[in-house]
Design a protein around this motif. Structure first.
Motif: not given
Length: 122
Positions: A44-48, A55-58, A65-75, A79-88
């Motif tokens: 298992r490995e760290f992603v984000a 709101g600091s992100t890692y 540059g491909r993934f972003t992470i965000s949070r919703d206080n009310a809910k 979330y992890l938004q993943m773009s430009s996904l690769k087979p790996e």
């Protein structure tokens, strides 16, 4: 405390997916929440991660540059938004919460979701 991860699925390379992790039973205003992944035959490995209060992100270098992470206080959800996904990027993705420091260190997370499978086809 329960973490419910969702949003995984099958996507073609170059596509996008958004993972969600809904928490119940407590909030994580004073800690970090994040995502980790485990590919078949690998550790298992760290992603984000995101520090809830600031709101600091890692990000892992492999997803910067491909993934972003965000949070919703009310809910009480992150979330992890993943773009430009690769087979790996194919792996089971786990959400985690409760790290008081070093958000990239999975050993410091107290709570874990059940995992959601992301499969990226070439």
């Amino acid at each position: 405390v329960q973490l419910q991860a969702s949003g995984g699925g099958l996507v073609q390379a170059g596509g996008s997916l958004r993972l969600s992790c809904a928490a119940s039973g407590r909030t994580f205003n004073s800690s970090a929440v994040g995502w980790f992944r485990q590919a078949p035959g690998k550790e298992r490995e760290f992603v984000a991660a995101i520090v809830w209060s600031s709101g600091s992100t890692y990000f892992a270098d492999s997803v910067k540059g491909r993934f972003t992470i965000s949070r919703d206080n009310a809910k009480n959800t992150w979330y992890l938004q993943m773009s430009s996904l690769k087979p790996e990027d194919t792996a089971v993705y786990y959400c985690a919460a409760g790290a008081r420091c070093a958000p990239m260190n999975m050993n410091l997370y107290t709570y874990w979701g059940q995992g959601t499978l992301v499969t990226v086809s070439s």
